[in-house]
Design a protein around this motif. Structure first.
Motif, short mmCIF file in Angstrom:
data_model
loop_
_atom_site.label_atom_id
_atom_site.label_comp_id
_atom_site.label_asym_id
_atom_site.label_seq_id
_atom_site.Cartn_x
_atom_site.Cartn_y
_atom_site.Cartn_z
N VAL A 141 0.85 -1.18 0.00
CA VAL A 141 0.00 0.00 0.00
C VAL A 141 0.89 1.25 0.00
CG1 VAL A 141 -0.23 -0.04 2.54
CG2 VAL A 141 -1.92 1.19 1.16
N ASP A 142 0.47 2.23 -0.75
CA ASP A 142 1.19 3.51 -0.79
C ASP A 142 0.70 4.36 0.38
OD1 ASP A 142 2.40 5.89 -1.32
OD2 ASP A 142 1.50 6.17 -3.31
N GLY A 175 2.12 -10.90 3.78
CA GLY A 175 2.36 -9.62 4.44
C GLY A 175 1.60 -8.47 3.80
N LEU A 176 1.43 -7.42 4.60
CA LEU A 176 0.95 -6.12 4.14
C LEU A 176 2.08 -5.15 4.44
CD1 LEU A 176 -2.64 -6.02 5.69
CD2 LEU A 176 -1.92 -6.94 3.46
N TRP A 177 2.38 -4.29 3.46
CA TRP A 177 3.57 -3.48 3.69
C TRP A 177 3.55 -2.17 2.94
CZ3 TRP A 177 8.35 -3.05 0.59
CH2 TRP A 177 8.19 -3.50 -0.73
N ALA A 202 -5.00 0.51 6.25
CA ALA A 202 -5.04 -0.45 5.14
C ALA A 202 -5.21 -1.87 5.68
CB ALA A 202 -3.77 -0.34 4.31
N ALA A 203 -4.56 -2.15 6.82
CA ALA A 203 -4.68 -3.49 7.41
C ALA A 203 -6.12 -3.74 7.86
CB ALA A 203 -3.70 -3.64 8.57
N VAL A 205 -8.82 -2.42 6.47
CA VAL A 205 -9.60 -2.65 5.25
C VAL A 205 -9.40 -4.09 4.78
CG1 VAL A 205 -9.80 -2.03 2.79
CG2 VAL A 205 -9.59 -0.23 4.54
N ALA A 206 -8.15 -4.55 4.81
CA ALA A 206 -7.86 -5.92 4.37
C ALA A 206 -8.56 -6.94 5.27
CB ALA A 206 -6.35 -6.15 4.36
N ALA A 207 -8.52 -6.67 6.57
CA ALA A 207 -9.12 -7.61 7.52
C ALA A 207 -10.62 -7.75 7.25
CB ALA A 207 -8.86 -7.14 8.95
N ARG A 208 -11.25 -6.62 6.88
CA ARG A 208 -12.69 -6.69 6.60
C ARG A 208 -12.98 -7.57 5.39
NH1 ARG A 208 -12.76 -1.30 8.60
NH2 ARG A 208 -12.69 -0.29 6.56
N SER A 209 -11.98 -7.75 4.50
CA SER A 209 -12.15 -8.67 3.37
C SER A 209 -11.61 -10.05 3.69
CB SER A 209 -11.44 -8.14 2.13
OG SER A 209 -12.02 -6.95 1.71
N GLY A 210 -11.29 -10.27 4.95
CA GLY A 210 -10.81 -11.59 5.35
C GLY A 210 -9.33 -11.82 5.08
N VAL A 211 -8.59 -10.76 4.75
CA VAL A 211 -7.15 -10.90 4.50
C VAL A 211 -6.41 -10.42 5.75
CG1 VAL A 211 -5.23 -10.14 3.05
CG2 VAL A 211 -7.45 -10.66 2.01
N ARG A 212 -5.90 -11.37 6.51
CA ARG A 212 -5.23 -11.04 7.78
C ARG A 212 -3.88 -11.75 7.83
NH1 ARG A 212 -10.41 -12.29 9.03
NH2 ARG A 212 -11.73 -10.59 9.84
N PRO A 213 -2.91 -11.28 7.04
CA PRO A 213 -1.62 -11.97 6.98
C PRO A 213 -0.84 -11.77 8.29
CG PRO A 213 -1.53 -9.98 5.69
CD PRO A 213 -2.95 -10.12 6.13
N PRO A 214 0.11 -12.64 8.53
CA PRO A 214 0.85 -12.58 9.79
C PRO A 214 1.82 -11.40 9.90
CG PRO A 214 1.68 -14.37 8.41
CD PRO A 214 0.45 -13.83 7.73
N LEU A 215 2.21 -10.79 8.77
CA LEU A 215 3.27 -9.78 8.82
C LEU A 215 2.83 -8.42 8.31
CD1 LEU A 215 6.27 -11.83 7.35
CD2 LEU A 215 5.78 -11.37 9.77
N ARG A 216 3.23 -7.38 9.05
CA ARG A 216 3.15 -6.02 8.53
C ARG A 216 4.55 -5.43 8.61
NH1 ARG A 216 -0.54 -2.77 12.02
NH2 ARG A 216 0.20 -4.33 13.49
N HIS A 217 4.98 -4.75 7.56
CA HIS A 217 6.33 -4.16 7.61
C HIS A 217 6.41 -2.85 6.86
CE1 HIS A 217 7.51 -6.26 3.69
NE2 HIS A 217 6.64 -7.15 4.14
N LEU A 218 7.26 -1.95 7.40
CA LEU A 218 7.30 -0.57 6.94
C LEU A 218 8.70 0.05 7.00
CD1 LEU A 218 5.71 2.02 6.15
CD2 LEU A 218 5.24 2.37 8.59
#
Ligand SMILES: *Cc1c(COP(=O)(O)O)cnc(C)c1O
Length: 405
Positions: A141-142, A175-177, A202-203, A205-218
């Motif tokens: 995500v930007d 991941g989401l990053w 953004a995380a 929003v993703a969770a509401r679509s059922g996308v809950r990956p284990p990693l977030r990084h920035l």
């Protein structure tokens, strides 16, 4: 008149080279462990893109892993595949792909790939169907850099595409990053805080679509060192792994406990007397003020020395610093040594240091960056393939680079 003294090194057992970049793999490992400590509980993805910022892809990767990194980050798929070909089994993320690129090899080699748009998700899912293994994706995500990553407007479509592919088993969202824009700049700390918030949004929003990956990084290096709120699950330091400060305005490498890993050395190819009033190098932008000795360093912009450092780049000769006299040429630069006792002791064949750790007052890549109006990242990364790398340190003695090359 050329130097009338015999040249310095004679009969050396090791091959005498005009120039070499000595890379201290123990420094890479030690810097990585400093970063790991600074990252708190977050895992460390050592970024080894662009040939390990010029330090060598595989040796740098192995040294970083031995220093506590558990992930490796690269820009191009080919870089990730080269790590796999060298036997590296740690998770690898590659973040720069273009439409139409064949992703099959990456999926087959278990290289994670970033997706900033639905086409990338679809290409990964297609590659997964061809290989029979699920593709591992990090959705980007930007959050404010306006480079890679989906905008907040485009993010729901990207997430939906990933959720669909994940549901049919062709894709695993790992991941989401996102990437920081100005973590090196204290004047822009507000932007860094906003980027943390936008990734969290953004995380959600993703969770509401059922996308809950284990990693977030920035976090990049500056994020690791200056912004604990950016650490999240995984940090992605690059330049600091190599002992270069990402934010010289905030702290020097030494101040951060980092050791520059690359030392660029050369042997003087010629030392000669010239009179006063002689123009030096192309365009005669330097003129000798008095009778002097000129020394020829066999490195130039063809080796990656910035031409913008003409008239300023520092070189250490027998414990003294001299600025490059006149223009940086393709293969060479000239030093104007003067005619004092120190200058008279300088011989063709003497080893000189262009940049290194800074110990003993020697020049650093940061000094070259300052002389050229650029950043030290660019200085080390652009040292070219013509300059042989020599690996030193206990890790090198254990054959780490031998396995790698
Ligand atoms: C290059 C890069 C990094 C590392 O940045 P440094 O400032 O060298 O720490 C991290 N993430 C991404 C996406 C990059 O492109």
């Amino acid at each position: 008149m050329t130097d009338d003294q015999p040249p310095g090194p004679t009969g050396a057992a090791d091959a005498v080279l005009p120039a070499e970049a000595v890379v201290d793999l123990d420094a890479v490992a030690a810097n990585t462990s400093v970063l790991r400590e600074r990252a708190g509980g977050a895992d460390v993805m050592a970024v080894v893109k662009a040939d390990g910022y010029g330090h060598g892809l595989v040796p740098s990767a192995l040294a970083a892993l031995s220093g506590g990194a558990t992930w490796l980050g690269v820009a191009h798929l080919a870089e990730g595949l080269a790590l796999r070909a060298a036997g590296v089994t740690a998770p690898v993320l590659a973040w720069l792909v273009v439409p139409g690129q064949d992703l099959t090899a990456a999926v087959a080699a278990d290289v994670d790939v970033s997706a900033s748009a639905p086409w990338a998700v679809e290409a990964l899912a297609a590659a997964a169907r061809r290989t029979g293994c699920a593709a591992r994706v990090h959705l980007k995500v930007d959050t404010g850099l306006s480079r890679g990553g989906a905008t907040a407007d485009d993010w729901p479509d990207l997430v939906r595409a990933a959720a669909t592919a994940q549901a049919d088993g062709s894709l695993e969202v790992v991941g989401l990053w996102s990437h920081l824009a100005s973590a090196d700049d204290p004047a822009q700390d507000g932007l860094t805080r906003r980027q943390v918030e936008r990734l969290a949004e953004a995380a959600e929003v993703a969770a509401r679509s059922g996308v809950r990956p284990p990693l977030r990084h920035l976090a990049n290096s500056a994020g690791v060192l200056a912004h604990p709120a950016t650490h999240l699950d995984l940090v992605r330091p690059g330049v600091a792994v190599y002992g270069v400060s990402p934010a010289p305005g905030r702290a020097s490498a030494a101040g951060l406990g980092l050791v520059p890993a690359m030392t660029l050395r050369a042997r003087l190819a010629l030392v000669k007397h010239v009179g006063a009033g002689e123009g030096v190098s192309y365009g005669h932008t330097h003129t000798t003020a008095a009778p002097t000795r000129l020394a020829l360093v066999p490195l130039g912009y063809g080796d990656g020395l910035p031409r913008h450092a003409s008239g300023g780049g520092p070189v250490q000769v027998r414990g003294r610093r001299y600025a490059v006299a006149g223009r940086v040429c393709m293969d060479q630069v000239v030093l104007d040594l003067g005619d004092d006792d120190a200058a008279r002791a300088v011989r063709a064949g003497d080893e000189v240091e262009v940049f290194g750790t800074g110990a003993g007052g020697g020049p650093t890549a940061q000094d070259w960056a300052d002389a050229a109006g650029t950043i030290a990242y660019e200085v080390v990364t652009r040292i070219g393939a013509r300059v042989p790398r020599r690996y030193v340190g206990a890790l090198a003695d254990q054959g780490v680079p031998a396995a790698a090359r």
